[in-house]
Design a protein around this motif. Structure first.
Motif, PDB file in Angstrom:
ATOM      1  N   PRO A   1       0.469  -1.098  -0.255  1.00  0.00           N
ATOM      2  CA  PRO A   1      -0.061  -0.385  -0.046  1.00  0.00           C
ATOM      3  C   PRO A   1       0.719   1.216  -0.186  1.00  0.00           C
ATOM      4  CG  PRO A   1      -0.238  -1.290   2.094  1.00  0.00           C
ATOM      5  CD  PRO A   1       0.501  -2.085   1.463  1.00  0.00           C
ATOM      6  N   TRP A   2       1.925   1.194   0.584  1.00  0.00           N
ATOM      7  CA  TRP A   2       3.086   2.539   0.175  1.00  0.00           C
ATOM      8  C   TRP A   2       2.959   3.251  -1.419  1.00  0.00           C
ATOM      9  CZ3 TRP A   2       2.737   2.848   5.446  1.00  0.00           C
ATOM     10  CH2 TRP A   2       2.454   1.726   5.839  1.00  0.00           C
ATOM     11  N   PRO A   3       3.167   4.497  -0.889  1.00  0.00           N
ATOM     12  CA  PRO A   3       3.678   5.312  -2.345  1.00  0.00           C
ATOM     13  C   PRO A   3       3.607   5.130  -3.261  1.00  0.00           C
ATOM     14  CG  PRO A   3       3.114   6.775  -0.490  1.00  0.00           C
ATOM     15  CD  PRO A   3       2.555   5.468  -0.094  1.00  0.00           C
ATOM     16  N   GLY A   4       5.280   4.737  -2.649  1.00  0.00           N
ATOM     17  CA  GLY A   4       6.502   4.273  -3.509  1.00  0.00           C
ATOM     18  C   GLY A   4       6.693   2.832  -4.314  1.00  0.00           C
ATOM     19  N   PHE A   5       5.429   1.910  -3.929  1.00  0.00           N
ATOM     20  CA  PHE A   5       5.510   0.842  -4.414  1.00  0.00           C
ATOM     21  C   PHE A   5       4.408   1.442  -6.015  1.00  0.00           C
ATOM     22  CE2 PHE A   5       6.932  -0.526  -0.040  1.00  0.00           C
ATOM     23  CZ  PHE A   5       7.808  -1.725  -1.036  1.00  0.00           C
ATOM     24  N   ARG A   6       3.888   2.294  -5.904  1.00  0.00           N
ATOM     25  CA  ARG A   6       2.430   2.347  -6.780  1.00  0.00           C
ATOM     26  C   ARG A   6       3.452   2.206  -8.274  1.00  0.00           C
ATOM     27  NH1 ARG A   6       5.117   6.850  -5.981  1.00  0.00           N
ATOM     28  NH2 ARG A   6       5.900   8.504  -7.902  1.00  0.00           N
ATOM     29  N   HIS A   7       3.930   1.584  -8.788  1.00  0.00           N
ATOM     30  CA  HIS A   7       4.511   1.066  -9.883  1.00  0.00           C
ATOM     31  C   HIS A   7       4.407  -0.339 -10.211  1.00  0.00           C
ATOM     32  CE1 HIS A   7       4.261   4.778 -12.251  1.00  0.00           C
ATOM     33  NE2 HIS A   7       5.819   5.560 -11.232  1.00  0.00           N
TER      34      HIS A   7
ATOM     35  N   GLY B   1       0.304   2.484 -16.031  1.00  0.00           N
ATOM     36  CA  GLY B   1       1.537   3.701 -15.958  1.00  0.00           C
ATOM     37  C   GLY B   1       2.211   2.145 -15.113  1.00  0.00           C
ATOM     38  N   LYS B   2       2.334   0.932 -14.872  1.00  0.00           N
ATOM     39  CA  LYS B   2       2.466   0.146 -13.990  1.00  0.00           C
ATOM     40  C   LYS B   2       3.944  -0.671 -14.525  1.00  0.00           C
ATOM     41  CE  LYS B   2      -0.458   0.302 -11.116  1.00  0.00           C
ATOM     42  NZ  LYS B   2      -0.512   1.036 -10.066  1.00  0.00           N
ATOM     43  N   HIS B   3       4.547  -1.312 -13.710  1.00  0.00           N
ATOM     44  CA  HIS B   3       6.311  -1.101 -14.256  1.00  0.00           C
ATOM     45  C   HIS B   3       6.913  -2.642 -14.361  1.00  0.00           C
ATOM     46  CE1 HIS B   3      10.662  -0.241 -14.746  1.00  0.00           C
ATOM     47  NE2 HIS B   3      10.510  -1.079 -13.819  1.00  0.00           N
TER      48      HIS B   3
END
Ligand code: COA
Length: 169
Positions: free
Chosen positions: A73-79, A112-114
């Motif tokens: 859930p943390w923002p840095g994992f958004r991709h 935009g997922k990486h």
């Protein structure tokens, strides 16, 4: 083999597939069956997040499903997303699982997922092989992090880089 977005009408069949997997395997680390309401809440949450829930159909109806959600859930994992895929027992081995996972890649790229993650029970050799064929690379094995059927379960993470045009380099 038609693959399409799931609808509310598919939820009973989707729930039945999940529950057969829960009852017969360690592919899902859960002991009790999902209720229809639980799957409805899951479906609405995925849809509201803009994430796909796909189903494959055969002559019997819904033969399998695949979806992804946030990895953490943390923002840095958004991709990064983590997916799941399950196929009705009598429909396995016909390419549906591969097609369903493959159909998740473009929607993930468009969002935009990486990276896409698969968390697979380490004993599930068939699923690990299928994911490797789809370009997933094997990563860490976390020992004895799960428990079901009276024994410890190891979880293996595999990952695939999606190279989405919109995602940062
Ligand atoms: C894993 C799963 C999604 C694969 O779907 P599928 O439609 O059978 O997959 P495909 O036909 O595209 O690929 C077949 C591969 O899956 C493997 N497989 C796993 N269970 C199988 C089964 N009961 N019958 C046939 N193949 C199976 C085979 O090893 C095969 O690989 P191979 O060709 O190298 O032998 C499906 O078997 C399933 O739902 N299993 C139970 C739940 C599960 O494990 N979900 C995945 C959690 S990560």
């Amino acid at each position: 083999m038609p693959i399409r977005p799931a609808t509310d009408a598919d939820l009973p069949a989707i729930t039945a597939i999940f529950n057969a997997v829960i009852a017969t395997s360690t592919a899902i680390y859960a002991d009790d069956p999902f209720t229809l309401d639980d799957r409805r809440a899951w479906f609405v949450q995925r849809r509201d997040a803009g994430y796909p829930v796909l189903v494959a159909e055969d002559g019997e109806g819904v033969a399998g499903l695949a979806s992804f959600g946030d990895f953490r859930p943390w923002p840095g994992f958004r991709h990064t997303v983590e997916h799941s895929v399950h196929v009705r027992a009598d429909a396995r081995g016909r390419g549906l699982g591969s097609a369903l996972v493959g159909a998740l890649f473009d929607p993930a790229r468009r969002l935009g997922k990486h990276v896409m993650i698969a968390g697979i029970d380490a004993a599930n050799a068939g699923s690990i092989r299928m994911h490797e064929r789809l370009g997933f690379q094997r990563g860490a094995v976390l020992r004895e992090v799960g428990r079901k059927f009276g024994r410890w379960l190891d979880l293996e993470f595999l990952q695939k880089t999606l190279d989405a045009p919109g995602s940062p380099r």
